[in-house]
Design a protein around this motif. Structure first.
Motif, PDB file in Angstrom:
ATOM      1  N   GLU A  35       0.812  -1.232   0.000  1.00 13.14           N
ATOM      2  CA  GLU A  35       0.000   0.000   0.000  1.00 13.14           C
ATOM      3  C   GLU A  35       0.847   1.285   0.000  1.00 13.14           C
ATOM      4  OE1 GLU A  35      -3.337   0.466   0.219  1.00 13.14           O
ATOM      5  OE2 GLU A  35      -4.057  -1.609   0.429  1.00 13.14           O
ATOM      6  N   TRP A  36       1.950   1.258   0.711  1.00 11.95           N
ATOM      7  CA  TRP A  36       2.812   2.440   0.886  1.00 11.95           C
ATOM      8  C   TRP A  36       2.014   3.701   1.279  1.00 11.95           C
ATOM      9  CZ3 TRP A  36       7.244   0.282   1.418  1.00 11.95           C
ATOM     10  CH2 TRP A  36       7.721  -0.677   0.542  1.00 11.95           C
ATOM     11  N   PRO A  37       1.442   3.746   2.466  1.00  9.21           N
ATOM     12  CA  PRO A  37       0.773   4.973   2.916  1.00  9.21           C
ATOM     13  C   PRO A  37       1.781   6.124   3.013  1.00  9.21           C
ATOM     14  CG  PRO A  37       1.085   3.473   4.767  1.00  9.21           C
ATOM     15  CD  PRO A  37       1.485   2.721   3.520  1.00  9.21           C
ATOM     16  N   GLU A  38       1.268   7.335   3.121  1.00  8.15           N
ATOM     17  CA  GLU A  38       2.089   8.549   3.184  1.00  8.15           C
ATOM     18  C   GLU A  38       3.179   8.452   4.267  1.00  8.15           C
ATOM     19  OE1 GLU A  38       3.290  11.410   1.429  1.00  8.15           O
ATOM     20  OE2 GLU A  38       1.639  10.323   0.444  1.00  8.15           O
ATOM     21  N   SER A  39       2.774   7.940   5.447  1.00  7.62           N
ATOM     22  CA  SER A  39       3.740   7.898   6.552  1.00  7.62           C
ATOM     23  C   SER A  39       3.381   6.779   7.529  1.00  7.62           C
ATOM     24  CB  SER A  39       3.728   9.235   7.304  1.00  7.62           C
ATOM     25  OG  SER A  39       2.417   9.465   7.794  1.00  7.62           O
ATOM     26  N   ARG A 130      11.336   5.793   1.850  1.00  4.69           N
ATOM     27  CA  ARG A 130      10.065   6.494   2.065  1.00  4.69           C
ATOM     28  C   ARG A 130       9.912   6.984   3.500  1.00  4.69           C
ATOM     29  NH1 ARG A 130       5.372   5.683  -1.311  1.00  4.69           N
ATOM     30  NH2 ARG A 130       5.944   4.477  -3.154  1.00  4.69           N
ATOM     31  N   TYR A 131      10.212   6.107   4.458  1.00  6.81           N
ATOM     32  CA  TYR A 131       9.856   6.426   5.842  1.00  6.81           C
ATOM     33  C   TYR A 131      11.038   6.840   6.702  1.00  6.81           C
ATOM     34  CZ  TYR A 131       5.697   4.111   4.070  1.00  6.81           C
ATOM     35  OH  TYR A 131       4.626   3.748   3.295  1.00  6.81           O
ATOM     36  N   THR A 184       1.700  -1.631   7.584  1.00  3.37           N
ATOM     37  CA  THR A 184       2.743  -1.515   6.548  1.00  3.37           C
ATOM     38  C   THR A 184       3.978  -2.332   6.932  1.00  3.37           C
ATOM     39  OG1 THR A 184       2.016   0.777   6.355  1.00  3.37           O
ATOM     40  CG2 THR A 184       4.042   0.194   5.194  1.00  3.37           C
TER      41      THR A 184
END
Ligand SMILES: [Fe+2]
Ligand SMILES: [Fe+2]
Lengths: 294, 80
Positions: A35-39, A130-131, A184
């Motif tokens: 999914e790769w959510p925003e954060s 990303r994170y 995630t």
């Protein structure tokens, strides 16, 4: 000198056939799996509590909640970064062997190993970038190779791969099942664990067969080197979990002294035993490690 | 320098003397790849500076003399 072709016994061949079929039928598109959510949610725990290096130590009391959560974040970034760097190095060894004489039997699965590891490297790096905004730098250095027989060399290479995968899998299976972690994080650990169960079954077969041959064809010196190498590689894998970069990013003062204190804490030896239990049991079963030294 | 020589001796208990400043530590396998992380941490701690492995090579770790020159001079940057 015996050729590799005779090292791979029926048990290896049967495992290769079974695992290759499983890899084909369980194949997925990793680029569309997550999914790769925003954060990652604020205040979340990034790593299972019992896997954080300060678990059970006196030093844990020096951290406030914010530092502790930050440490869980940066230790998870360290863990995935180690995966990225470790995979790159181990893939090179497999690339050198695929479709070369002596590796006809394991080669069909080497294709799946390489393809899947490339994808694992992608999703672990993606998570870090990303994170965490970065990967931690590789702290390993390639030293000039010692001159070994091809047999010992292969035993060492496939032992490295197997031990690395078994230790990583201890973390993956724990974190995939940990309801205290964001989805995630659980998902990448779960997906990796599924692929790795095949890699580990494969690697265990190769190492078993190589050890059988080494025990009959190798001299005492080679056998001693093999045993020593495996012991040292396990110890060194544990050391890598204690990352000065993680302590520093978590805002811990004097990260070097902190690392030494945590490593020396008597509670860590039980934690290390838990991480290496499967590897120790495997090497006892095949007879590299003393059966009695349980 | 003393701390480094001591560390090498702890890692190699069979070595009953301090390594000499010009002895080849890699060739003699007194430092190996599996101890390397600990060794890098020791150097970073002593020098107070991070070491970027992209900018160094195995040869920079070959002798005590070279290590001291490369990483422990007060004015030595990581890219010197
Ligand atoms: Fe993997
Ligand atoms: Fe794997």
């Amino acid at each position: 000198m015996t050729t590799n072709a005779t090292i791979w016994d029926d048990e290896v061949a049967i495992a290769v056939t079974r695992l290759t079929a499983a890899a084909e039928s369980e194949y997925y598109n990793p680029y569309q799996t997550f999914e790769w959510p925003e954060s990652i949610p604020e205040g979340a725990l990034w790593m299972s509590e019992d896997l954080v290096t300060v678990h059970g130590t006196a030093a844990a009391a020096e951290l406030d909640r914010e530092q502790y959560l930050a440490l869980s974040k940066w230790e998870s970034i360290n863990f995935y970064s180690l995966n990225v760097h470790g995979i790159r190095e181990l893939m090179q060894e497999v690339v050198q062997r695929i479709h070369t004489p002596g590796f006809e039997i394991p080669t069909p699965f080497f294709h799946h190993f390489l393809g899947e590891e490339n994808e694992h490297m992608w999703f672990f790096a993606e998570f870090c970038l990303r994170y965490g905004g970065k990967l931690f730098a590789n702290r390993a250095m390639t030293f000039p190779k010692e001159q070994h027989s091809a047999l010992l060399d292969n035993f060492i290479v496939f032992s490295r791969i197997l031990i690395f995968e078994q230790i990583v899998d201890h973390f993956n299976s724990r974190m995939a099942a940990d309801a205290a972690l964001p989805e995630t994080i659980r998902a990448i650990n779960r997906v990796h664990h599924q692929d790795e169960s095949r890699h580990i079954a494969f690697g265990a077969q190769l190492v078993r067969a190589l050890w059988l041959r080494l025990r009959t064809d190798g001299d005492d010196k080679e056998i001693a080197v093999a045993r020593q190498y495996v012991e040292k590689y396990i110890a060194s894998s544990l050391q890598q979990l204690y990352s000065v970069d993680a302590y520093r990013n978590a805002g811990i003062p004097d990260p070097f002294a902190f690392r030494s204190r945590v490593l020396a804490d008597p509670s860590r030896s039980a934690a290390h035993d838990a991480v290496t239990a499967r590897t120790d049991a495997f090497y006892r079963r095949i007879g590299l490690f003393d059966q009695a030294a349980a | 320098m003393k701390r480094i020589a001591e560390w090498i001796q702890t890692k190699n208990p069979e070595l009953d003397r301090e390594p000499s400043p010009t002895e080849d530590l890699i060739e003699a396998r007194l430092i190996d790849s599996l101890d390397f992380l600990e060794f890098i941490y020791l150097l970073e701690d002593l020098s107070g500076r991070p070491i970027d492995l992209q900018e160094v090579s195995v040869d920079d770790f070959r002798t005590l003399e070279r290590i001291a020159h490369r990483f422990l001079r007060p004015e030595a940057g990581t890219t010197s």
